[in-house]
Design an enzyme around this catalytic site. Structure first.
Site, PDB file in Angstrom:
ATOM      1  N   HIS A   1      -9.337  -8.101   1.797  1.00 37.67           N
ATOM      2  CA  HIS A   1      -8.068  -7.690   2.413  1.00 37.67           C
ATOM      3  C   HIS A   1      -8.371  -7.638   3.907  1.00 37.67           C
ATOM      4  O   HIS A   1      -9.104  -6.770   4.364  1.00 37.67           O
ATOM      5  CB  HIS A   1      -7.667  -6.316   1.871  1.00 37.67           C
TER       6      HIS A   1
ATOM      7  N   GLY B   1       4.904  -2.913  -0.595  1.00 39.29           N
ATOM      8  CA  GLY B   1       4.699  -3.630  -1.849  1.00 39.29           C
ATOM      9  C   GLY B   1       5.982  -4.187  -2.440  1.00 39.29           C
ATOM     10  O   GLY B   1       7.064  -3.634  -2.226  1.00 39.29           O
TER      11      GLY B   1
ATOM     12  N   ASP C   1       0.334 -10.728  -5.797  1.00 37.37           N
ATOM     13  CA  ASP C   1       0.218  -9.427  -5.118  1.00 37.37           C
ATOM     14  C   ASP C   1       1.297  -8.473  -5.644  1.00 37.37           C
ATOM     15  O   ASP C   1       1.951  -7.757  -4.877  1.00 37.37           O
ATOM     16  CB  ASP C   1       0.264  -9.544  -3.593  1.00 37.37           C
TER      17      ASP C   1
ATOM     18  N   HIS D   1      -4.295 -11.661  -8.325  1.00 37.68           N
ATOM     19  CA  HIS D   1      -4.075 -10.463  -7.517  1.00 37.68           C
ATOM     20  C   HIS D   1      -2.870  -9.669  -8.006  1.00 37.68           C
ATOM     21  O   HIS D   1      -1.742  -9.922  -7.601  1.00 37.68           O
ATOM     22  CB  HIS D   1      -3.850 -10.911  -6.065  1.00 37.68           C
TER      23      HIS D   1
END
Lengths: 496, 318
Positions: free
Chosen positions: A187, A371, A352, A68
């Site tokens: 998600h 993020g 991520d 990811h």
């Protein structure tokens, strides 16, 4: 070119091996693994074409597989490119990145998937495998041409960043993907419960007056998707699990045989919503405007007992580097996630990696793009679990290698002779200070700036090529170049 | 230089006023004392002292406000500061300039103190990172409104002579209220016992509040909790709450959470009725209660100027 990696602790979860030994690499493949305890082996051939890499005190493991990552290319190259992301990956020990389709345009047709692979072939230093979008434009309505996307190299499907709100669309996506034997990587977010969200819905959000993103918003969707996976027999992979409730749902589903797998990020495993509260003392202080990182102070640390110091002492309240989706949860959730890793409920640690530009982060908390740029801190952060005694080092390596391979339904990367030479060498005890200015990633967005971590990648090899080397790690002296295998066994005195 | 210099030096001069969570009871006491002197200044024929002569205060309002902005403006002027008002409407903000750029610009223009109202919780903390002078939070999102809380504390102390031991009931839309949060810090620090009264949709789980304020009481039964109260503070109910589906109707809200004369009669005889304004008369408070002898709503407004003068004075380091 041949490489002889000497005297490292070889951890190869796929073969259940953890031993001290040497690894010989030639023509992009592992040709020999020498267990130093086995005296009957013949010495490995040494000649001027062989570079000896001294890995004494370090771990040699198969290269990490990241399920990811957001690499932003095509379309948002000011945030990251495939070149910078793969360099960051190499520095983080990853030799394969599965890249999310939320690019511009999104990876929702074979042409874009092929373009991503082509850019990766030309400029990437590690392997890139695209994840296709579930729906056109990730808009949640029309399924993409999944069969053709698989043909073009997609290894899974996700509308990452967006949940598929319509249950009927999700049902069809799962059924269709099952036909192709690839996972739907979900998600999970019930967006009607997260409208206007700032952070995790809890004590800290109440104190800071930020609208909450409840744990239930994730869990409601995890429950729905598990029910749909059960109905269709498809493989559902849950992205970035963040709550104790999700762990319980996945554990129960696995127990009754649903094809569900899950990943967790290093930050959800280690940080909490307290990081959004930060350190009030930083704004109370008199003097000049506070600094954004506390490197000067961290440098003075003596390096002892590092993991227990992972506290948000260097961040003022509302620091946007802590804003991530799903949000950082509570201590209770962190403990449940670790337990989920230990008991196999959670299969993999995934970065991520979400690079953002300074402009996207230098603003009011709720307006900041969520993020964390995480490829280069993933291992160091995850190792805090090992240093705290929560997880075995071999198990941790497995969550970066074997686990993600299982999610993709493939044989795990291994150091078995004949395997591709995708190798990471890391020192699990080496202390270092996180300095985003030194990141290979364009994304400098991390809440860890100035934090001390223990454990870092020293060298990464992809397809038999060295793609990352810290300083001149492992460079052997002339004497060691010529050293016999016996010296290796007895412990060479010739290290620099 | 260590970034946390001053973290351990509790006596260091205060630089910003972002919330009351970092105020000691002693510091609050001192400010209320200073405010009393300022109130005396405001009672004079010439309502001005030269304390902040030559200093520039910028009132930076990114959200509509009448009373707070005027109150700060009057406070600055009474101390002889240069006061500049800046509102988001028609400013560079509408052209897409970021908050950080705006702060840097005001810095370059020579501002000494930024008074800031913003719709986003935490925005003043961002400004404080870039501004070399002092930042005063004049209300940020749902988070904090420290000067409102200080003027509420001042008003209560002037009227009742003390804060410690009082029973304070805050009623209404607690979840979205910066006034409630800052008053929680202020009143609990000064030793009052605080009860929050709200429908469940306008407050959220009790445990979330108790994690920060363990001694707080939370209820949705106004008739019960109002009994014996020394202070009743009711909050403005925004009509958006109805549209967001948080309440079935205004009628029902008023019936169960409105401050009526009958309800005030259950409180202590000396009980004060407070409201941070602007009021929705007939919704959260009945018109007769708002103008009753127990209402200190106008006094709150008047005291606001004195309290803000006291804060400006303190930050100027005099």
């Amino acid at each position: 070119m041949r490489y002889l990696i000497k005297n490292g602790s070889i951890i190869d979860p796929a073969r259940r091996v953890a031993t001290v030994g040497n690894v010989l690499v030639e023509d992009g493949k592992v040709v020999q693994v020498i267990d130093l305890a086995d005296l009957t082996l013949t010495p490995e051939p040494l000649d001027e074409h062989t570079e000896v890499i001294n890995a004494r005190g370090a771990v040699i493991a198969p290269g990490f597989l990241d399920l990811h990552a957001h690499v932003r290319e095509p379309g948002e190259e000011h945030k990251e490119t495939i070149e910078t992301a793969t360099k960051a990956a190499a520095a983080g020990g990853f030799t394969t990145l599965c890249v999310m389709p939320d690019t511009r345009p999104s990876i929702d047709c074979a042409a874009v998937a092929r373009q991503v692979r082509e850019i990766a072939r030309r400029r990437g230093v590690v392997r890139i495998e695209p994840i296709g979008a579930i729906t056109l434009g990730r808009a949640g309505q029309t399924l993409t041409e999944m069969a053709e996307l698989v043909e073009a190299g997609c290894v899974g499907f996700s509308d990452e960043g967006n949940a598929v709100a319509d249950a009927a669309v999700m049902r069809n996506a799962l059924a269709y993907a099952a036909m192709l034997d690839v996972p739907i990587m979900a998600h999970c977010e019930e967006t009607r419960l997260t409208r206007g969200w700032g952070m995790h819905d809890g004590a800290v959000s109440i104190r800071l007056g930020l609208p909450g993103y409840p744990a239930a918003a994730e869990e409601a969707m995890v429950a729905r998707d598990i029910a749909l996976a059960e109905m269709t027999g498809a493989h559902l992979h849950i992205c970035h699990v963040s709550t104790a409730g999700s762990v319980a749902l996945i554990r129960a589903a696995k127990a009754r045989g649903v094809r569900v797998t899950a990943e967790v990020t290093p930050h959800h495993l280690t940080l909490t919503d307290q990081w959004v509260l930060g350190n009030l003392a930083l704004v109370r202080a008199e003097g000049k405007a506070i600094q954004r990182s506390g490197r000067d102070r961290a440098e003075d640390d003596d390096g002892l007992d590092l993991p227990s110091r992972l506290k948000p002492t260097l961040l003022p309240p509302y620091h946007t580097s802590t804003r991530v989706r799903p949000p950082l949860r509570t201590e209770h959730d962190v403990e449940a996630l670790i337990e989920g890793l230990r008991d196999g409920t959670i299969d993999a640690i995934a970065s991520d990696h979400e690079p953002q530009s300074a402009v996207d982060k230098e603003c009011e908390y709720r307006l900041a793009a969520p993020g964390i740029s995480s490829l280069e801190t993933a291992l160091g952060l995850a190792l805090t679990l090992v240093h705290r005694g929560k997880l075995d080092l071999v198990d941790l390596v497995a969550k970066f290698t074997e686990g993600p391979a299982t999610v993709l339904g493939r044989a795990p990367a291994t150091l078995r002779p004949g395997s591709p030479a995708d190798i990471v060498i890391f020192d699990p005890d080496s202390p270092w200070t996180v300095d985003p200015a030194k990141f290979f990633s364009k994304g400098r967005n991390t809440p860890l700036a100035g934090q001390r971590l223990k454990g870092q990648v020293m060298l990464t090899m992809c397809r038999g090529q060295i793609v990352f080397r810290r300083g001149n790690f492992g460079v052997a002296t002339g004497a060691l170049q010529q050293a016999s295998r016996l010296e290796g066994i007895l412990g060479s005195e010739h290290e620099e | 230089m260590s970034v946390s210099a001053g973290a351990g030096t509790a006596r260091s001069r205060r630089r910003h006023v972002l919330d009351l969570d970092d105020f000691s009871p002693q510091e609050i006491d001192e400010i209320l004392e200073t405010a009393a002197s300022m109130k005396e200044v405001l009672g004079r024929a010439i309502k001005q002292v030269p304390t902040l002569r030559g200093k520039t205060i910028v009132n930076m309002f990114f959200e509509e406000s009448t009373r707070t902005r005027i109150s700060f403006e009057l406070a600055g002027k009474a101390l002889s500061a240069n006061v500049v008002n800046f509102t988001a409407r028609g400013s560079s903000v509408e052209k897409g300039e970021s908050l950080v750029d705006t702060v840097r610009t005001l810095q370059a223009l020579g501002a000494d103190i930024l008074v800031m109202r913003h719709s986003e919780s935490g925005a003043p903390y961002l400004a404080a990172q870039y501004f070399h002078g002092s930042v005063i939070n004049a209300g940020d999102g749902r988070h904090a409104h420290p000067t409102q809380a200080l003027l509420d504390l001042f008003t209560v102390r002037q009227r009742l002579g003390r804060i410690e031991g009082l029973k304070v009931v805050i009623v209404g839309d607690i979840l979205h209220s910066r006034v409630a949060r800052s008053n929680l810090w202020g009143f609990t620090r000064m030793g009052a016992s605080v009860t929050l009264c709200a429908p469940h949709t306008l407050i959220g789980p009790e445990s979330f509040w108790k994690a920060t304020w363990p001694h707080l009481t939370i209820t949705s039964n106004l008739d019960e909790c109002i009994t014996g109260a020394d202070v009743i503070m009711t909050l403005r109910l925004q009509r958006e709450r109805m549209e967001a589906g948080l309440l079935p109707s205004l009628r029902e809200y008023t019936r169960f959470f409105g401050i009526t004369a009958e309800r005030v009669a259950r409180a202590a005889p000396h009980c004060l009725v407070m409201h941070p304004g602007p009021m929705n008369e007939g919704v959260e408070i009945m018109p007769d209660v708002a103008v009753s002898a127990q209402s200190v709503i106008e006094e709150q407004v008047a005291n606001g100027v004195a309290v803000r003068m006291a804060l400006l004075y303190r930050l100027s380091g005099e």
